[in-house]
Design a protein around this motif. Structure first.
Motif, PDB file in Angstrom:
ATOM      1  N   PHE A 101     -57.153  16.714 -72.869  1.00 28.16           N
ATOM      2  CA  PHE A 101     -57.107  16.014 -74.148  1.00 28.16           C
ATOM      3  C   PHE A 101     -55.685  15.920 -74.699  1.00 28.16           C
ATOM      4  CE2 PHE A 101     -61.083  18.628 -74.079  1.00 28.16           C
ATOM      5  CZ  PHE A 101     -61.963  17.597 -73.816  1.00 28.16           C
ATOM      6  N   SER A 102     -55.516  14.965 -75.594  1.00 30.47           N
ATOM      7  CA  SER A 102     -54.268  14.834 -76.351  1.00 30.47           C
ATOM      8  C   SER A 102     -54.617  15.012 -77.820  1.00 30.47           C
ATOM      9  CB  SER A 102     -53.647  13.453 -76.112  1.00 30.47           C
ATOM     10  OG  SER A 102     -52.479  13.298 -76.893  1.00 30.47           O
ATOM     11  N   ASP A 103     -54.179  16.146 -78.392  1.00 30.32           N
ATOM     12  CA  ASP A 103     -54.582  16.474 -79.757  1.00 30.32           C
ATOM     13  C   ASP A 103     -53.553  17.432 -80.359  1.00 30.32           C
ATOM     14  OD1 ASP A 103     -56.153  18.336 -81.771  1.00 30.32           O
ATOM     15  OD2 ASP A 103     -57.353  16.503 -81.560  1.00 30.32           O
ATOM     16  N   ALA A 104     -53.273  17.255 -81.643  1.00 27.54           N
ATOM     17  CA  ALA A 104     -52.267  18.082 -82.315  1.00 27.54           C
ATOM     18  C   ALA A 104     -52.651  19.556 -82.297  1.00 27.54           C
ATOM     19  CB  ALA A 104     -52.086  17.601 -83.757  1.00 27.54           C
ATOM     20  N   ARG A 105     -53.931  19.854 -82.405  1.00 32.27           N
ATOM     21  CA  ARG A 105     -54.389  21.245 -82.395  1.00 32.27           C
ATOM     22  C   ARG A 105     -54.075  21.916 -81.058  1.00 32.27           C
ATOM     23  NH1 ARG A 105     -60.469  19.918 -83.706  1.00 32.27           N
ATOM     24  NH2 ARG A 105     -59.792  18.082 -82.507  1.00 32.27           N
ATOM     25  N   ILE A 106     -54.210  21.135 -80.010  1.00 36.89           N
ATOM     26  CA  ILE A 106     -53.932  21.672 -78.673  1.00 36.89           C
ATOM     27  C   ILE A 106     -52.431  21.878 -78.491  1.00 36.89           C
ATOM     28  CG2 ILE A 106     -54.132  21.224 -76.196  1.00 36.89           C
ATOM     29  CD1 ILE A 106     -56.631  19.561 -76.822  1.00 36.89           C
ATOM     30  N   ASP A 107     -51.647  20.907 -78.973  1.00 38.23           N
ATOM     31  CA  ASP A 107     -50.185  21.036 -78.890  1.00 38.23           C
ATOM     32  C   ASP A 107     -49.719  22.300 -79.610  1.00 38.23           C
ATOM     33  OD1 ASP A 107     -50.131  18.669 -77.516  1.00 38.23           O
ATOM     34  OD2 ASP A 107     -49.667  17.445 -79.279  1.00 38.23           O
ATOM     35  N   GLU A 108     -50.294  22.535 -80.773  1.00 41.97           N
ATOM     36  CA  GLU A 108     -49.925  23.723 -81.552  1.00 41.97           C
ATOM     37  C   GLU A 108     -50.290  25.002 -80.806  1.00 41.97           C
ATOM     38  OE1 GLU A 108     -50.835  25.754 -85.945  1.00 41.97           O
ATOM     39  OE2 GLU A 108     -51.817  23.876 -85.343  1.00 41.97           O
ATOM     40  N   PHE A 109     -51.459  24.992 -80.178  1.00 43.01           N
ATOM     41  CA  PHE A 109     -51.901  26.169 -79.423  1.00 43.01           C
ATOM     42  C   PHE A 109     -50.927  26.484 -78.291  1.00 43.01           C
ATOM     43  CE2 PHE A 109     -54.063  27.592 -75.523  1.00 43.01           C
ATOM     44  CZ  PHE A 109     -54.470  28.854 -75.930  1.00 43.01           C
ATOM     45  N   PHE A 110     -50.547  25.481 -77.532  1.00 40.23           N
ATOM     46  CA  PHE A 110     -49.642  25.708 -76.407  1.00 40.23           C
ATOM     47  C   PHE A 110     -48.243  26.108 -76.881  1.00 40.23           C
ATOM     48  CE2 PHE A 110     -52.700  23.019 -73.896  1.00 40.23           C
ATOM     49  CZ  PHE A 110     -53.027  24.008 -72.979  1.00 40.23           C
ATOM     50  N   GLU A 111     -47.818  25.554 -78.006  1.00 41.00           N
ATOM     51  CA  GLU A 111     -46.514  25.929 -78.562  1.00 41.00           C
ATOM     52  C   GLU A 111     -46.507  27.396 -78.976  1.00 41.00           C
ATOM     53  OE1 GLU A 111     -45.772  23.240 -81.743  1.00 41.00           O
ATOM     54  OE2 GLU A 111     -45.480  21.496 -80.430  1.00 41.00           O
ATOM     55  N   ASN A 112     -47.576  27.814 -79.642  1.00 45.13           N
ATOM     56  CA  ASN A 112     -47.675  29.212 -80.072  1.00 45.13           C
ATOM     57  C   ASN A 112     -47.773  30.154 -78.875  1.00 45.13           C
ATOM     58  OD1 ASN A 112     -47.599  28.487 -82.768  1.00 45.13           O
ATOM     59  ND2 ASN A 112     -49.838  28.390 -82.976  1.00 45.13           N
ATOM     60  N   SER A 113     -48.491  29.718 -77.852  1.00 45.44           N
ATOM     61  CA  SER A 113     -48.625  30.541 -76.644  1.00 45.44           C
ATOM     62  C   SER A 113     -47.274  30.715 -75.966  1.00 45.44           C
ATOM     63  CB  SER A 113     -49.616  29.890 -75.672  1.00 45.44           C
ATOM     64  OG  SER A 113     -50.908  29.830 -76.229  1.00 45.44           O
ATOM     65  N   ALA A 114     -46.493  29.634 -75.960  1.00 46.72           N
ATOM     66  CA  ALA A 114     -45.170  29.692 -75.334  1.00 46.72           C
ATOM     67  C   ALA A 114     -44.242  30.632 -76.100  1.00 46.72           C
ATOM     68  CB  ALA A 114     -44.574  28.290 -75.272  1.00 46.72           C
ATOM     69  N   LYS A 115     -44.343  30.626 -77.423  1.00 44.19           N
ATOM     70  CA  LYS A 115     -43.501  31.497 -78.242  1.00 44.19           C
ATOM     71  C   LYS A 115     -43.824  32.967 -77.996  1.00 44.19           C
ATOM     72  CE  LYS A 115     -42.891  28.173 -82.024  1.00 44.19           C
ATOM     73  NZ  LYS A 115     -43.207  27.872 -83.455  1.00 44.19           N
ATOM     74  N   LYS A 116     -45.113  33.257 -77.813  1.00 43.31           N
ATOM     75  CA  LYS A 116     -45.529  34.644 -77.596  1.00 43.31           C
ATOM     76  C   LYS A 116     -45.009  35.193 -76.273  1.00 43.31           C
ATOM     77  CE  LYS A 116     -49.785  34.343 -80.325  1.00 43.31           C
ATOM     78  NZ  LYS A 116     -51.269  34.397 -80.283  1.00 43.31           N
ATOM     79  N   LYS A 117     -44.800  34.299 -75.315  1.00 42.45           N
ATOM     80  CA  LYS A 117     -44.336  34.732 -73.996  1.00 42.45           C
ATOM     81  C   LYS A 117     -42.842  35.034 -73.985  1.00 42.45           C
ATOM     82  CE  LYS A 117     -47.896  32.259 -71.393  1.00 42.45           C
ATOM     83  NZ  LYS A 117     -48.170  31.179 -70.408  1.00 42.45           N
ATOM     84  N   LYS A 118     -42.138  34.528 -75.001  1.00 43.67           N
ATOM     85  CA  LYS A 118     -40.685  34.743 -75.058  1.00 43.67           C
ATOM     86  C   LYS A 118     -40.355  36.160 -75.529  1.00 43.67           C
ATOM     87  CE  LYS A 118     -39.488  29.909 -75.854  1.00 43.67           C
ATOM     88  NZ  LYS A 118     -38.845  28.939 -76.777  1.00 43.67           N
TER      89      LYS A 118
END
Length: 276
Positions: free
Chosen positions: A259-276
């Motif tokens: 899917f293409s959805d802002a909620r999903i984009d936000e989820f992946f962005e937050n997940s990426a930040k946690k990995k840093k």
């Protein structure tokens, strides 16, 4: 009225097969069992069909083969009607359990044997049957065994059967849902994968019912994957991706990528930040 009469007929038909077709015309026990079918024949068309065919045993030229055909019909009816006693609940062979095709038991026997036994040679039998007449697998005597083949111990055969069912199309959806066990193993996973492939978002409620209830780990993973066919499931998939076990999270994340959805984009962005 219960089905004891039909069970008695089943017993006598089996006995007649053992003793030999030449004795059928003199078999008074079988004749009594057939006569007793008159009481059931008024309750549902399928019972009347059994009675008519059973009566013909005493007049036909090939009672042996005919006995096998009638026994197969009786077995199928008992399998679908077992435990049903009220007239209002009696039905013909139920939807999803196959078609009443005009195949003799002699034609069906190799296919049934290949689907219900183990050993070499089964692949060739089923492959030849598929090439010659694919409709044979939809006969009510074969279809339950065809579906059961999804759990065959020979993994390559089970996989091939699943491919055939995908080719069979949407007519397989209801039979595959019939008797579905969310707590099951490989057969149920393959059933669900086929349903999802054929129905996609049309069976979304079915996928959700599996996730909301008790299900085996593998069946649950397949159901989560199937949620990827509808964007109505984005919130549910996000919740699973955040709180589910490792395997469930992986399936949910994979589905979200559809899917293409802002909620999903936000989820992946937050997940990426946690990995840093």
């Amino acid at each position: 009225m219960n089905l004891d009469i039909l069970y008695k007929l089943q017993e006598q038909l089996k006995y007649s097969i053992i003793t030999g077709s030449s004795l059928i015309r003199e078999d008074f026990r079988l004749k009594k069992a057939v006569d007793d079918m008159a009481a059931l024949s008024k309750l549902a068309p399928v019972f009347a069909q059994i009675e008519t065919q059973a009566k013909s045993l005493f007049e036909c030229d090939n009672p042996g083969e005919r006995t096998l055909d009638i026994l197969a019909l009786v077995d199928a009816v008992l399998e679908t009607q077992s435990g049903v006693y009220e007239k209002s609940e009696l039905s013909d062979i139920e939807a999803g359990s196959g078609k009443n095709c005009n195949y003799s038991y002699k034609m069906l026997e190799p296919v049934l044997t290949a689907l219900t036994t183990t050993g070499s040679g089964r692949w060739e039998v089923l492959l030849n049957a598929r090439k010659q007449d694919p409709r044979i697998f939809f006969d009510y005597r074969v279809l339950p065994k065809y579906i059961g083949g999804l759990g065959d111990s020979y993994g390559e055969l089970a996989y091939q059967i699943s491919r055939w069912m995908m080719e069979d199309g949407k007519m397989m959806i209801e039979p595959l849902k019939r008797g579905f066990d969310p707590m099951g193993k490989s057969e149920m996973c393959r059933r669900l994968d086929i349903i999802a492939y054929l129905a996609k978002e049309e069976e979304n409620d079915f996928y959700l019912s599996i996730i909301d209830g008790e299900a085996s780990k593998d069946v649950r993973k397949s159901a989560i994957e199937a949620l990827g066919y509808s964007d109505k499931n984005i919130d549910i998939l996000l919740e699973i991706a955040k709180t589910g076990d490792k395997a469930s999270k992986e399936k949910a994340i994979s589905a979200l990528k559809s899917f293409s959805d802002a909620r999903i984009d936000e989820f992946f962005e937050n997940s990426a930040k946690k990995k840093k």
